[in-house]
Design an enzyme around this catalytic site. Structure first.
Site, PDB file in Angstrom:
ATOM      1  CG  HIS A 125      -1.792  -0.964   1.130  1.00 51.19           C
ATOM      2  ND1 HIS A 125      -2.634  -1.368   2.025  1.00 51.19           N
ATOM      3  CD2 HIS A 125      -2.497  -1.602   0.128  1.00 51.19           C
ATOM      4  CE1 HIS A 125      -3.674  -2.267   1.711  1.00 51.19           C
ATOM      5  NE2 HIS A 125      -3.520  -2.618   0.449  1.00 51.19           N
ATOM      6  CB  THR A 193      -4.567  -7.720   8.619  1.00 48.62           C
ATOM      7  OG1 THR A 193      -5.318  -7.147   7.620  1.00 48.62           O
ATOM      8  CG2 THR A 193      -4.279  -9.153   8.419  1.00 48.62           C
TER       9      THR A 193
HETATM   10  N1  APR Z   1      -1.800  -7.096  18.404  1.00 50.18           N
HETATM   11  C1  APR Z   1      -2.557  -7.880  17.072  1.00 50.18           C
HETATM   12  N2  APR Z   1      -3.368  -7.437  16.541  1.00 50.18           N
HETATM   13  C2  APR Z   1      -4.235  -6.515  16.798  1.00 50.18           C
HETATM   14  C3  APR Z   1      -3.703  -5.247  17.953  1.00 50.18           C
HETATM   15  C4  APR Z   1      -2.410  -5.994  18.788  1.00 50.18           C
HETATM   16  N3  APR Z   1      -1.997  -5.103  19.854  1.00 50.18           N
HETATM   17  N4  APR Z   1      -4.702  -4.289  18.022  1.00 50.18           N
HETATM   18  C5  APR Z   1      -5.262  -4.660  16.970  1.00 50.18           C
HETATM   19  N5  APR Z   1      -5.101  -5.562  16.366  1.00 50.18           N
HETATM   20  C6  APR Z   1      -5.936  -6.245  15.246  1.00 50.18           C
HETATM   21  C7  APR Z   1      -7.470  -5.964  15.167  1.00 50.18           C
HETATM   22  O1  APR Z   1      -8.206  -7.048  15.861  1.00 50.18           O
HETATM   23  C8  APR Z   1      -7.681  -5.990  13.804  1.00 50.18           C
HETATM   24  O2  APR Z   1      -8.170  -7.290  13.317  1.00 50.18           O
HETATM   25  O3  APR Z   1      -5.293  -5.665  14.151  1.00 50.18           O
HETATM   26  C9  APR Z   1      -6.618  -5.610  13.123  1.00 50.18           C
HETATM   27  C10 APR Z   1      -6.460  -4.124  12.503  1.00 50.18           C
HETATM   28  O4  APR Z   1      -7.258  -3.943  11.268  1.00 50.18           O
HETATM   29  P1  APR Z   1      -7.537  -2.712  10.540  1.00 50.18           P
HETATM   30  O5  APR Z   1      -7.729  -1.774  11.594  1.00 50.18           O
HETATM   31  O6  APR Z   1      -8.784  -3.105   9.578  1.00 50.18           O
HETATM   32  O7  APR Z   1      -6.157  -2.736   9.760  1.00 50.18           O
HETATM   33  P2  APR Z   1      -5.864  -3.213   8.447  1.00 50.18           P
HETATM   34  O8  APR Z   1      -6.275  -4.937   8.351  1.00 50.18           O
HETATM   35  O9  APR Z   1      -4.346  -3.273   8.493  1.00 50.18           O
HETATM   36  O10 APR Z   1      -6.570  -2.573   7.255  1.00 50.18           O
HETATM   37  C11 APR Z   1      -6.309  -2.857   5.681  1.00 50.18           C
HETATM   38  O11 APR Z   1      -7.283  -0.926   5.111  1.00 50.18           O
HETATM   39  O12 APR Z   1      -7.767   1.167   5.411  1.00 50.18           O
HETATM   40  C12 APR Z   1      -7.121   0.261   4.815  1.00 50.18           C
HETATM   41  O13 APR Z   1      -5.044   0.877   3.654  1.00 50.18           O
HETATM   42  C13 APR Z   1      -5.665   0.614   4.769  1.00 50.18           C
HETATM   43  O14 APR Z   1      -3.851  -0.905   4.912  1.00 50.18           O
HETATM   44  C14 APR Z   1      -5.174  -0.661   5.485  1.00 50.18           C
HETATM   45  C15 APR Z   1      -6.113  -1.799   4.990  1.00 50.18           C
END
Ligand code: APR
Length: 253
Positions: A125, A193
């Protein structure tokens, strides 16, 4: 799905000793370094609409609003010391200690994996510490504020400098390399994620269809794709990732 992590981790499956490992990371791995995730309670998309700051249409409609959003996130990285946490450090150690190849595919636009020492890494990204010219595609390092008044150093045009990040509706970077890596790895680990955004959310299904890898989810809680993973361990990344890496390296001795 396995219970939350005991201290001495038992791996369900051991990959071949020289096996190729592909790791997908998301915002959750950076959470304990002080960076917000996107979809957790209080996350980035609960404070600003992605349609206003993270699409090509938003940039065409109101570029200064988009610049303000990314300027704020770059400023956060400049002012608050954001450091890699034990999860980033464990993955960097895995890269140096594992006898086979390790590749991190990160969705994150921070550079915490690099700061932890990982080198076999790709940002699907993009990264918010770079800018790209909409007119000539030239990409440069960029850590300060950006505005429509900035001029591209390569083509001299103003108004087209944008963050070198992939917005919704755009194609992620290095997808050919990613496709090859997913089809040819022996262990696929998804960390931090939510499994909400494609194509990354579809990687585990692609492997289950035409790859050979054992699939593992390490997350705070089950993601939207949790049922697709053959193995899972839940807890904070700074705890479960080092424990998993330690068990993996012990198996490679
Ligand atoms: N340790 C492990 N996992 C965690 C922690 C932690 N301390 N805190 C939060 N999480 C998990 C949450 O439970 C969730 O499943 O991380 C995940 C974060 O999810 P999102 O906020 O949706 O982030 P992400 O999956 O990276 O988003 C993907 O979406 O908005 C776009 O481009 C952006 O790259 C991003 C993409």
């Amino acid at each position: 799905m396995t219970e939350s992590l005991p201290d001495a981790l038992m791996l369900d499956v051991l990959p071949p000793r020289e096996g190729r490992i592909v790791i997908l990371t998301g915002a959750g791995i950076s959470k304990e370094s002080g960076l917000d995730t996107f979809r957790d309670a209080g996350g980035i998309w609960s404070k600003v609409r992605l349609e206003d700051v993270a699409t090509p249409q938003a940039f065409a409609r109101d570029p200064e609003k988009v610049h303000a959003f990314y300027n704020m996130r770059r400023a956060l990285n400049r002012t608050r010391k954001i450091n890699p946490n034990p999860a980033h450090l464990a993955l960097a150690e895995l890269e140096t200690q594992w006898p086979g190849e390790v590749l991190i595919i990160t969705q994150n636009v921070d550079t915490l994996h690099e700061q932890a020492g990982s080198t076999s890494l790709l940002h699907m990204h993009g990264v918010h510490s770079k800018a790209r010219c909409n007119a000539c595609e030239n990409t440069v390092d960029w850590t300060g504020d950006m505005s429509v008044r900035d001029v591209c150093g390569a083509c001299g045009k103003a108004g087209g400098m944008r963050p070198h990040v992939v917005w919704f509706g755009e194609t992620p970077l290095e997808m050919d390399r990613i496709g090859w890596a997913l089809s040819n790895c022996d262990l696929f680990i998804s960390i931090g994620t939510s499994g909400n955004v494609y194509p990354a959310a579809g990687f585990v299904a692609a492997i289950r269809r035409n790859g050979r890898a054992h699939t593992v989810e390490l997350n705070l809680e089950p993601s939207a794709g949790a049922s697709m993973f053959e193995e899972s361990h839940y807890g904070p990344a700074s705890r479960i990732v080092p424990a998993y890496v330690k068990a993996l390296l012990a198996s490679s001795l």
